[in-house]
Scaffold this motif. Structure first.
Motif, PDB file in Angstrom:
ATOM      1  N   ARG A 149      -0.543  -0.190  16.762  1.00 34.56           N
ATOM      2  CA  ARG A 149       0.666  -1.075  16.141  1.00 34.56           C
ATOM      3  C   ARG A 149       1.781  -0.131  15.978  1.00 34.56           C
ATOM      4  O   ARG A 149       2.257   0.098  14.444  1.00 34.56           O
ATOM      5  CB  ARG A 149      -0.077  -1.653  14.802  1.00 34.56           C
TER       6      ARG A 149
ATOM      7  N   PRO B  41      -8.474  -6.877  11.481  1.00 36.97           N
ATOM      8  CA  PRO B  41      -8.885  -5.774  11.023  1.00 36.97           C
ATOM      9  C   PRO B  41      -8.723  -4.574  11.686  1.00 36.97           C
ATOM     10  O   PRO B  41      -8.636  -3.375  10.771  1.00 36.97           O
ATOM     11  CB  PRO B  41     -10.443  -6.444  10.716  1.00 36.97           C
ATOM     12  N   ALA B  42      -8.930  -4.548  13.089  1.00 40.15           N
ATOM     13  CA  ALA B  42      -8.541  -3.206  13.741  1.00 40.15           C
ATOM     14  C   ALA B  42      -7.313  -2.718  13.398  1.00 40.15           C
ATOM     15  O   ALA B  42      -7.023  -1.412  13.599  1.00 40.15           O
ATOM     16  CB  ALA B  42      -8.764  -3.444  15.233  1.00 40.15           C
TER      17      ALA B  42
ATOM     18  N   ARG C  60     -10.072  -6.523   2.232  1.00 45.08           N
ATOM     19  CA  ARG C  60     -11.528  -6.256   2.290  1.00 45.08           C
ATOM     20  C   ARG C  60     -12.253  -7.436   1.779  1.00 45.08           C
ATOM     21  O   ARG C  60     -13.586  -7.970   2.118  1.00 45.08           O
ATOM     22  CB  ARG C  60     -11.910  -5.030   1.449  1.00 45.08           C
TER      23      ARG C  60
ATOM     24  N   GLU D  44       0.740  -1.274   0.058  1.00 42.27           N
ATOM     25  CA  GLU D  44      -0.005  -0.100   0.036  1.00 42.27           C
ATOM     26  C   GLU D  44       1.006   1.236   0.055  1.00 42.27           C
ATOM     27  O   GLU D  44       0.456   2.300  -0.596  1.00 42.27           O
ATOM     28  CB  GLU D  44      -1.061  -0.034   1.207  1.00 42.27           C
TER      29      GLU D  44
ATOM     30  N   ASP E 222      -5.834  -2.996  10.660  1.00 37.29           N
ATOM     31  CA  ASP E 222      -5.824  -3.046   8.872  1.00 37.29           C
ATOM     32  C   ASP E 222      -5.059  -4.178   8.347  1.00 37.29           C
ATOM     33  O   ASP E 222      -4.207  -4.103   7.369  1.00 37.29           O
ATOM     34  CB  ASP E 222      -5.089  -1.719   8.391  1.00 37.29           C
TER      35      ASP E 222
ATOM     36  N   PRO F 280      -6.934   1.754  -2.428  1.00 30.89           N
ATOM     37  CA  PRO F 280      -6.773   2.235  -1.257  1.00 30.89           C
ATOM     38  C   PRO F 280      -7.495   1.737   0.004  1.00 30.89           C
ATOM     39  O   PRO F 280      -7.072   1.601   1.176  1.00 30.89           O
ATOM     40  CB  PRO F 280      -6.790   3.778  -1.223  1.00 30.89           C
ATOM     41  N   GLN F 281      -8.455   0.955  -0.480  1.00 30.55           N
ATOM     42  CA  GLN F 281      -9.520   0.305   0.557  1.00 30.55           C
ATOM     43  C   GLN F 281      -8.770  -1.082   0.689  1.00 30.55           C
ATOM     44  O   GLN F 281     -10.149  -1.931   1.374  1.00 30.55           O
ATOM     45  CB  GLN F 281     -10.984   0.581   0.165  1.00 30.55           C
TER      46      GLN F 281
END
Ligand code: CU
Lengths: 116, 311
Positions: free
Chosen positions: B262, B201-202, B208, B125, B204, B163-164
């Motif tokens: 993180r 997920p929290a 998705r 990313e 990232d 970006p998602q």
């Protein structure tokens, strides 16, 4: 986190219809997103008191995800994103930005604190 | 005739106290270490990840050297890997489009010193999410593709240009079409940047629509996924699919959800480069058993002064 949050995925639909009515009666909490923070970073709500988060961005597109509440929204420039929360369990729920927005995106996070 | 000797040296390397992790490609239990004689058809490749070229900060005061050290360490392996794969975040993100391209050029100049001619890249990313992979593609080519090597089908998935963190339906259709000709038992290795499963997920640490990819991949019986993004080793199974995360070449991150944020594991001057390294993956002649070996940069020599400015 249980059935109490099962409504969340349907909120977007509900709010389209109910936005005007709901906003009149329910507590609205404005939340702004910008690189790389949410304001307020800690959103305080109470068990049993429904609230509507009014999410806007000050710069670019961001995301707003609360994994434990099954909330997953985007915040687009020039638009208001409404998220209705019906808190019925005390606790702390982490949220974070899900749209990669630059060096600092990883720190773009906050908490919803539900008090009894 | 050089090949058997190279294999033997690799066996010895495996025995030298490195962490060896035998990864069954779906149930196969052959372990390369148990064999006394090297199979001439064995081969190995190296996974590097998350060099974040251009990063500056306390989590890695040697950031201008770490990638070079990794290249030197791979070049110094007793036998040369058949190929090298780099699972994303080659560069650290920047809003400045010219600077982004400069970092990519600098990265390429450094990895040009790899003696292994065959190299496969994909974006993270940090490379691709601010411009939907535009600068990455200019410098490295497609963000998803596949190739075959010695009986294994390799597929590279892009879960970062969006970006998602979505793979997207177009790429998912491509993947299905790419795999469709393969028989159900065919050995398949997937390279990608983010975990395909919901690791955290929290933080990232998810894709998705990763569950869609996993559902699709589950139609094949011998699938192994290698990814990066989380800057640490991690091994997980979804059904018959094994997922292995790699260490980074910039700074380690804490174990999933082990602390409130993180934030990088702080640099330890007493143990420079601890938690940084790369992975060797050896493949046996059946193509169904993979052996993973972690190589740390902690033991490598002191950093040389950066030849270039370091960006
Ligand atoms: Cu953001």
């Amino acid at each position: 986190m249980g059935a109490q949050w099962m409504l969340a995925p349907f909120l977007a639909l509900l709010l389209v219809a109910a936005n005007a009515d709901v906003a009149a009666q329910e507590k609205v909490i404005p939340v702004t997103a910008e690189r790389f923070k949410f304001t307020p970073g800690v959103i305080e709500v109470k068990v049993g008191v429904p609230v509507v988060l009014e999410l806007t961005t000050l710069d670019r597109k961001h995301g707003f995800q609360v994994p434990d509440l099954k909330i997953d929204e985007t915040i687009e420039p020039g638009r208001v994103t409404h998220v209705r929360i019906v808190p019925d369990k005390a606790g702390t729920y982490d949220f974070h930005c899900t749209v990669f927005c630059g060096s600092g995106h990883e720190e773009m996070a906050g908490q919803i604190v539900v008090s009894p | 005739m050089n090949e058997p000797k190279g294999r033997r040296e690799f066996m010895q390397l495996l025995g030298l106290g490195g962490v060896v992790f035998a990864s069954g490609l779906a149930g196969a239990c052959t372990n390369i270490l148990r064999k006394s004689v090297a199979q001439e058809d064995d081969f190995f490749f190296v996974q590097l990840s998350d060099s974040h070229w251009g990063f500056k900060g306390p989590p890695n005061p040697e950031a201008a050297n770490t990638l070079r050290q990794a290249v030197a360490a791979v070049n110094a392996l007793p036998s040369a890997p058949d190929f090298v794969v780099f699972t994303g975040d080659l560069t650290h993100t920047t809003d400045d489009e010219a600077e982004r391209r400069k970092r990519m050029r600098e990265f390429k100049a450094i990895v040009a010193d790899l003696k292994t001619p065959v190299q496969h890249y994909m974006p993270g990313e940090h490379d691709a999410s601010l411009d939907w992979g535009k600068a990455y593609q200019e410098n490295f080519g497609p963000t998803h593709y596949s190739f075959d090597y010695k009986g294994i089908h390799f597929a590279v998935l892009d879960n970062v240009s969006d970006p998602q963190a979505a793979i997207g339906d177009t790429q998912m259709d491509w993947l299905l079409a790419d795999l469709k000709p393969l028989r159900p038992e065919a050995p398949i290795v997937v390279f990608t940047h983010r975990p395909l499963f919901d690791l955290a997920p929290a933080w990232d640490w998810a894709t998705r629509d990763g569950s869609k990819a996993i559902d699709l991949l589950q139609h094949w019986k011998n699938v192994t996924v290698f990814y990066g993004h989380i800057h640490q080793e991690h091994h997980f199974r979804t059904g018959e699919i094994a997922h292995h995360a790699a260490t980074s070449l910039i700074f380690p991150l804490p174990a999933p959800l082990s602390q409130p944020k993180r934030t990088p594991v702080p640099w330890d001057p007493a143990h420079p480069r601890r938690g940084l390294g790369f992975r060797e993956i050896s493949v046996d002649e059946s193509r169904l058993a993979l052996t993973l070996k972690q190589d740390s940069l902690e033991g490598v020599g002191a950093a040389q002064p950066a030849a270039a400015s370091g960006g």
